[in-house]
Write a protein that holds these residues in place. Structure first.
Motif, PDB file in Angstrom:
ATOM      1  N   THR A  17       0.806  -1.227   0.000  1.00  0.00           N
ATOM      2  CA  THR A  17       0.000   0.000   0.000  1.00  0.00           C
ATOM      3  C   THR A  17       0.834   1.269   0.000  1.00  0.00           C
ATOM      4  O   THR A  17       0.287   2.360   0.026  1.00  0.00           O
ATOM      5  N   GLY A  18       2.155   1.141  -0.003  1.00  0.00           N
ATOM      6  CA  GLY A  18       3.013   2.316   0.070  1.00  0.00           C
ATOM      7  C   GLY A  18       3.392   2.695   1.478  1.00  0.00           C
ATOM      8  O   GLY A  18       4.151   3.639   1.692  1.00  0.00           O
ATOM      9  N   GLN A  19       2.871   1.952   2.459  1.00  0.00           N
ATOM     10  CA  GLN A  19       3.235   2.188   3.846  1.00  0.00           C
ATOM     11  C   GLN A  19       3.184   0.868   4.603  1.00  0.00           C
ATOM     12  O   GLN A  19       2.514  -0.074   4.188  1.00  0.00           O
ATOM     13  N   ASP A  20       3.915   0.809   5.707  1.00  0.00           N
ATOM     14  CA  ASP A  20       3.962  -0.415   6.494  1.00  0.00           C
ATOM     15  C   ASP A  20       4.347  -0.055   7.926  1.00  0.00           C
ATOM     16  O   ASP A  20       5.463   0.394   8.179  1.00  0.00           O
ATOM     17  N   PRO A  21       3.450  -0.246   8.893  1.00  0.00           N
ATOM     18  CA  PRO A  21       3.755   0.105  10.279  1.00  0.00           C
ATOM     19  C   PRO A  21       4.626  -0.926  10.987  1.00  0.00           C
ATOM     20  O   PRO A  21       5.055  -0.692  12.124  1.00  0.00           O
ATOM     21  N   THR A  22       4.904  -2.053  10.328  1.00  0.00           N
ATOM     22  CA  THR A  22       5.680  -3.120  10.936  1.00  0.00           C
ATOM     23  C   THR A  22       7.146  -3.023  10.529  1.00  0.00           C
ATOM     24  O   THR A  22       7.442  -2.972   9.332  1.00  0.00           O
ATOM     25  N   PRO A  23       8.093  -2.989  11.482  1.00  0.00           N
ATOM     26  CA  PRO A  23       9.510  -2.977  11.108  1.00  0.00           C
ATOM     27  C   PRO A  23       9.874  -4.227  10.303  1.00  0.00           C
ATOM     28  O   PRO A  23       9.588  -5.349  10.716  1.00  0.00           O
ATOM     29  N   ARG A  24      10.505  -3.997   9.144  1.00  0.00           N
ATOM     30  CA  ARG A  24      10.952  -5.109   8.305  1.00  0.00           C
ATOM     31  C   ARG A  24      12.348  -4.798   7.784  1.00  0.00           C
ATOM     32  O   ARG A  24      12.730  -3.646   7.604  1.00  0.00           O
ATOM     33  N   GLN A  25      13.081  -5.860   7.508  1.00  0.00           N
ATOM     34  CA  GLN A  25      14.481  -5.720   7.125  1.00  0.00           C
ATOM     35  C   GLN A  25      14.628  -5.201   5.703  1.00  0.00           C
ATOM     36  O   GLN A  25      13.879  -5.583   4.798  1.00  0.00           O
ATOM     37  N   VAL A  26      15.620  -4.327   5.513  1.00  0.00           N
ATOM     38  CA  VAL A  26      15.995  -3.845   4.186  1.00  0.00           C
ATOM     39  C   VAL A  26      17.055  -4.784   3.623  1.00  0.00           C
ATOM     40  O   VAL A  26      18.092  -5.009   4.250  1.00  0.00           O
ATOM     41  N   GLU A  27      16.800  -5.329   2.462  1.00  0.00           N
ATOM     42  CA  GLU A  27      17.735  -6.279   1.869  1.00  0.00           C
ATOM     43  C   GLU A  27      19.043  -5.603   1.475  1.00  0.00           C
ATOM     44  O   GLU A  27      19.069  -4.445   1.067  1.00  0.00           O
ATOM     45  N   GLY A  28      20.132  -6.351   1.606  1.00  0.00           N
ATOM     46  CA  GLY A  28      21.428  -5.887   1.131  1.00  0.00           C
ATOM     47  C   GLY A  28      22.229  -5.068   2.113  1.00  0.00           C
ATOM     48  O   GLY A  28      23.334  -4.624   1.791  1.00  0.00           O
ATOM     49  N   VAL A  29      21.707  -4.836   3.309  1.00  0.00           N
ATOM     50  CA  VAL A  29      22.448  -4.076   4.330  1.00  0.00           C
ATOM     51  C   VAL A  29      22.709  -5.002   5.525  1.00  0.00           C
ATOM     52  O   VAL A  29      21.777  -5.392   6.233  1.00  0.00           O
ATOM     53  N   ASN A  30      23.977  -5.354   5.726  1.00  0.00           N
ATOM     54  CA  ASN A  30      24.367  -6.224   6.834  1.00  0.00           C
ATOM     55  C   ASN A  30      25.552  -5.664   7.614  1.00  0.00           C
ATOM     56  O   ASN A  30      26.140  -6.364   8.435  1.00  0.00           O
ATOM     57  N   ASP A  31      25.878  -4.392   7.359  1.00  0.00           N
ATOM     58  CA  ASP A  31      27.045  -3.772   7.993  1.00  0.00           C
ATOM     59  C   ASP A  31      26.705  -2.416   8.583  1.00  0.00           C
ATOM     60  O   ASP A  31      27.563  -1.542   8.681  1.00  0.00           O
ATOM     61  N   ALA A  32      25.447  -2.233   8.977  1.00  0.00           N
ATOM     62  CA  ALA A  32      25.016  -0.945   9.522  1.00  0.00           C
ATOM     63  C   ALA A  32      25.542  -0.749  10.940  1.00  0.00           C
ATOM     64  O   ALA A  32      25.587  -1.689  11.741  1.00  0.00           O
ATOM     65  N   VAL A  33      25.916   0.487  11.257  1.00  0.00           N
ATOM     66  CA  VAL A  33      26.407   0.846  12.587  1.00  0.00           C
ATOM     67  C   VAL A  33      25.439   1.784  13.296  1.00  0.00           C
ATOM     68  O   VAL A  33      25.154   1.630  14.473  1.00  0.00           O
ATOM     69  N   ALA A  34      24.941   2.788  12.562  1.00  0.00           N
ATOM     70  CA  ALA A  34      24.097   3.807  13.185  1.00  0.00           C
ATOM     71  C   ALA A  34      23.208   4.454  12.138  1.00  0.00           C
ATOM     72  O   ALA A  34      23.506   4.425  10.937  1.00  0.00           O
ATOM     73  N   VAL A  35      22.097   5.048  12.604  1.00  0.00           N
ATOM     74  CA  VAL A  35      21.212   5.833  11.747  1.00  0.00           C
ATOM     75  C   VAL A  35      20.886   7.144  12.451  1.00  0.00           C
ATOM     76  O   VAL A  35      20.919   7.235  13.676  1.00  0.00           O
ATOM     77  N   SER A  36      20.562   8.162  11.653  1.00  0.00           N
ATOM     78  CA  SER A  36      20.123   9.447  12.193  1.00  0.00           C
ATOM     79  C   SER A  36      19.155  10.054  11.195  1.00  0.00           C
ATOM     80  O   SER A  36      19.383   9.985   9.978  1.00  0.00           O
ATOM     81  N   GLY A  37      18.058  10.647  11.703  1.00  0.00           N
ATOM     82  CA  GLY A  37      17.034  11.133  10.799  1.00  0.00           C
ATOM     83  C   GLY A  37      16.497  12.496  11.161  1.00  0.00           C
ATOM     84  O   GLY A  37      16.494  12.901  12.321  1.00  0.00           O
ATOM     85  N   ALA A  38      16.023  13.208  10.140  1.00  0.00           N
ATOM     86  CA  ALA A  38      15.314  14.487  10.283  1.00  0.00           C
ATOM     87  C   ALA A  38      14.417  14.592   9.062  1.00  0.00           C
ATOM     88  O   ALA A  38      13.452  13.872   8.946  1.00  0.00           O
ATOM     89  N   GLY A  39      14.739  15.466   8.083  1.00  0.00           N
ATOM     90  CA  GLY A  39      14.030  15.461   6.816  1.00  0.00           C
ATOM     91  C   GLY A  39      14.510  14.339   5.923  1.00  0.00           C
ATOM     92  O   GLY A  39      13.823  13.909   5.005  1.00  0.00           O
ATOM     93  N   HIS A  40      15.727  13.865   6.171  1.00  0.00           N
ATOM     94  CA  HIS A  40      16.314  12.739   5.460  1.00  0.00           C
ATOM     95  C   HIS A  40      16.900  11.782   6.486  1.00  0.00           C
ATOM     96  O   HIS A  40      16.885  12.052   7.693  1.00  0.00           O
ATOM     97  N   MET A  41      17.416  10.668   6.018  1.00  0.00           N
ATOM     98  CA  MET A  41      18.009   9.680   6.912  1.00  0.00           C
ATOM     99  C   MET A  41      19.450   9.437   6.497  1.00  0.00           C
ATOM    100  O   MET A  41      19.773   9.376   5.302  1.00  0.00           O
TER     101      MET A  41
END
Length: 268
Positions: free
Chosen positions: A49-73
């Motif tokens: 539907t273009g939205q999803d309230p359930t956390p789901r994994q993003v494919e291809g990312v297995n080396d993430a350390v941190a995230v930060s968000g505002a108008g962008h991420m």
């Protein structure tokens, strides 16, 4: 309860940012380096539907350390590179791209060996492993370098060295160095907590980085566009900035220009 000194000084908090949100979506990083998203728009994955309230994994990312968000991420990866997605209205992800919204993960060029990140509404902030801080994006009011022009390459913030952690909100940057000394810079006078530099140009909102006057080592801190707070090694909490609604837990409703101790006691 009266104030008491702690038996053992607290350790400086430099934990990575594991959760972040924009106005329409959120992201999280797990211990295994995977990236998870939920909400609307910037999910980096297909939805029915273009939205999803359930956390789901993003494919291809297995080396993430941190995230930060505002108008962008912003996404920090183990190799010290930073990737972004979302709003690009001020070139905060890719100034060479005229699109105002970037829908895929895109590496931010010109910066490497990054150990901490902070996404603002119009700027991206990077801390490198040599303790220097860089900014990409709007540079509204010339808050970074006293030149009110967009920063099309990551640009070093003057007067900051040996930094180990950064926080940024709406043009206010706080930076903690190895000695536990807290520095502030930015365009909001109320949240800086120190004496201010006054530019001769009325359109300039530049206050070069300088130390916040706190009596002991800072171990944790937070900032908004109009106020800030710090937890010191003895467990005391100090606030400064806008206090119009007594939101700083201080009795006086006037703005607090310099840090003041609030009378609570924290045992961590």
């Amino acid at each position: 309860m009266p104030d008491e000194p702690l038996e053992t000084p607290l350790e400086i908090n430099i934990e990575p940012k594991r959760l972040a949100m924009t106005s329409s979506w959120s992201a999280g990083v797990k211990d295994d380096g995977t990236l998870w998203t939920w909400g609307t728009d910037g999910l980096l994955r297909d939805t029915k539907t273009g939205q999803d309230p359930t956390p789901r994994q993003v494919e291809g990312v297995n080396d993430a350390v941190a995230v930060s968000g505002a108008g962008h991420m912003l996404l920090l990866r183990k190799d010290g590179t930073v990737w972004g997605w979302g709003s690009n209205s001020h070139g905060e992800i890719d100034p060479s791209d005229g699109d105002i919204f970037i829908e895929e993960l895109r590496q931010i060029k010109g910066i490497e060996n990054v150990v901490d990140i902070a996404a603002g509404e119009m700027d991206s902030i990077f801390l490198t492993n040599n303790g220097e801080v860089y900014v990409l994006g709007s540079n509204e009011g010339g808050w970074v370098n006293e030149i009110p022009k967009q920063l099309i390459i990551p640009t070093k913030v003057p007067n900051l060295s040996d930094i180990i952690r950064i926080e940024f909100r709406n043009g206010v940057l706080l930076a903690l160095d190895k000695k536990g000394e807290l520095y502030s810079t930015g365009k909001s006078e109320r949240a800086l907590g120190r004496l201010l530099y006054q530019s001769q140009e009325p359109e300039i909102e530049y206050h070069p980085a300088a130390k916040v006057a706190l009596p002991k080592k800072t171990i944790d801190f937070s900032v908004t566009s109009t106020s800030a707070m710090a937890v010191l090694e003895d467990g005391s909490v100090w606030n400064w900035g806008s206090n119009s609604s007594a939101n700083l837990a201080l009795s006086d409703s006037e703005d607090i220009k310099m840090p003041e101790k609030i009378h609570i006691y924290i045992r961590l």
